[in-house]
Design a protein around this motif. Structure first.
Motif, PDB file in Angstrom:
ATOM      1  N   MET A   1       0.788  -1.109   0.207  1.00 26.66           N
ATOM      2  CA  MET A   1      -0.042   0.002  -0.005  1.00 26.66           C
ATOM      3  C   MET A   1       0.748   1.255   0.117  1.00 26.66           C
ATOM      4  SD  MET A   1      -2.851  -1.236  -0.335  1.00 26.66           S
ATOM      5  CE  MET A   1      -3.946  -0.211  -0.109  1.00 26.66           C
ATOM      6  N   ILE A   2       1.931   1.142   0.498  1.00 24.82           N
ATOM      7  CA  ILE A   2       2.600   2.417   0.711  1.00 24.82           C
ATOM      8  C   ILE A   2       3.434   2.825  -0.777  1.00 24.82           C
ATOM      9  CG2 ILE A   2       5.292   3.236   1.649  1.00 24.82           C
ATOM     10  CD1 ILE A   2       4.586   1.474   4.174  1.00 24.82           C
ATOM     11  N   HIS A   3       3.537   1.521  -1.517  1.00 23.12           N
ATOM     12  CA  HIS A   3       4.225   1.786  -2.881  1.00 23.12           C
ATOM     13  C   HIS A   3       3.341   2.388  -3.540  1.00 23.12           C
ATOM     14  CE1 HIS A   3       6.232   0.712  -6.565  1.00 23.12           C
ATOM     15  NE2 HIS A   3       4.805   0.389  -6.931  1.00 23.12           N
ATOM     16  N   ILE A   4       1.935   2.082  -3.331  1.00 23.98           N
ATOM     17  CA  ILE A   4       0.922   2.707  -4.447  1.00 23.98           C
ATOM     18  C   ILE A   4       0.860   4.204  -4.152  1.00 23.98           C
ATOM     19  CG2 ILE A   4      -1.549   2.602  -4.989  1.00 23.98           C
ATOM     20  CD1 ILE A   4      -1.267  -0.468  -4.809  1.00 23.98           C
ATOM     21  N   ALA A   5       0.618   4.463  -2.668  1.00 24.53           N
ATOM     22  CA  ALA A   5       0.776   5.629  -2.222  1.00 24.53           C
ATOM     23  C   ALA A   5       1.815   6.678  -2.640  1.00 24.53           C
ATOM     24  CB  ALA A   5       0.421   5.770  -0.553  1.00 24.53           C
ATOM     25  N   LEU A   6       2.803   6.127  -2.648  1.00 24.32           N
ATOM     26  CA  LEU A   6       4.037   6.858  -3.223  1.00 24.32           C
ATOM     27  C   LEU A   6       3.915   7.502  -4.600  1.00 24.32           C
ATOM     28  CD1 LEU A   6       6.978   5.089  -1.496  1.00 24.32           C
ATOM     29  CD2 LEU A   6       6.025   7.243  -0.891  1.00 24.32           C
ATOM     30  N   HIS A   7       3.304   6.596  -5.463  1.00 22.84           N
ATOM     31  CA  HIS A   7       2.863   6.944  -6.912  1.00 22.84           C
ATOM     32  C   HIS A   7       1.843   8.147  -6.995  1.00 22.84           C
ATOM     33  CE1 HIS A   7       4.750   3.744  -9.250  1.00 22.84           C
ATOM     34  NE2 HIS A   7       4.609   3.008  -8.298  1.00 22.84           N
TER      35      HIS A   7
ATOM     36  N   TRP B   1      11.394   0.386  -9.193  1.00 18.97           N
ATOM     37  CA  TRP B   1      12.855  -0.106  -9.188  1.00 18.97           C
ATOM     38  C   TRP B   1      13.078  -0.275  -7.286  1.00 18.97           C
ATOM     39  CZ3 TRP B   1      16.856   2.302  -6.486  1.00 18.97           C
ATOM     40  CH2 TRP B   1      18.194   1.647  -6.732  1.00 18.97           C
ATOM     41  N   GLN B   2      12.691   0.820  -6.707  1.00 20.29           N
ATOM     42  CA  GLN B   2      12.995   0.773  -5.299  1.00 20.29           C
ATOM     43  C   GLN B   2      12.058  -0.239  -4.565  1.00 20.29           C
ATOM     44  OE1 GLN B   2      11.329   2.006  -2.267  1.00 20.29           O
ATOM     45  NE2 GLN B   2       9.160   2.090  -3.308  1.00 20.29           N
ATOM     46  N   ASP B   3      10.878  -0.495  -5.178  1.00 16.47           N
ATOM     47  CA  ASP B   3      10.059  -1.530  -4.619  1.00 16.47           C
ATOM     48  C   ASP B   3      10.743  -2.802  -4.738  1.00 16.47           C
ATOM     49  OD1 ASP B   3       7.575  -2.409  -3.359  1.00 16.47           O
ATOM     50  OD2 ASP B   3       6.896  -3.083  -5.435  1.00 16.47           O
TER      51      ASP B   3
END
Length: 101
Positions: free
Chosen positions: A1-7, A92-94
């Motif tokens: 969820m954090i990954h999607i929020a960062l987008h 990439w960071q994910d």
């Protein structure tokens, strides 16, 4: 969820800082580049939390990323290129910060 929020958060920060007078339009353009994830529909399964998108999906390959870098050159495509490159950087960071479970 954090990954999607960062987008959404990272493009918002860039839009607010770099384009304060037209931040909303810029943010929407940057967010629209998330459509690059359409290539996930070609994978089986479509979503695999352990899979790295970079160099797996066609629009996430190093060749495609090279094309996105070239899109920085013309002024008309620069925002799109920035959005695509932010997206690739976050993906990439994910890949490198995935939890082992």
């Amino acid at each position: 969820m954090i990954h999607i929020a960062l987008h959404f958060i990272i493009p918002w920060l860039i839009a607010k800082i770099a384009f304060p007078k037209r931040w909303l339009k810029v943010w929407l353009i940057l967010c629209a580049t998330m459509l690059v994830d359409i290539d996930h529909l070609l994978a089986d399964p479509i979503y695999d939390p352990q899979r790295c998108s970079i160099n797996f999906h066609p629009l996430h390959t190093y060749w495609a990323i090279g094309g996105y870098v070239l899109l920085l050159i013309p002024k008309k495509t620069r925002l799109i290129a920035i959005g695509l490159l932010i997206h690739m950087l976050l993906d990439w960071q994910d890949c490198h910060f995935k939890l082992p479970w």
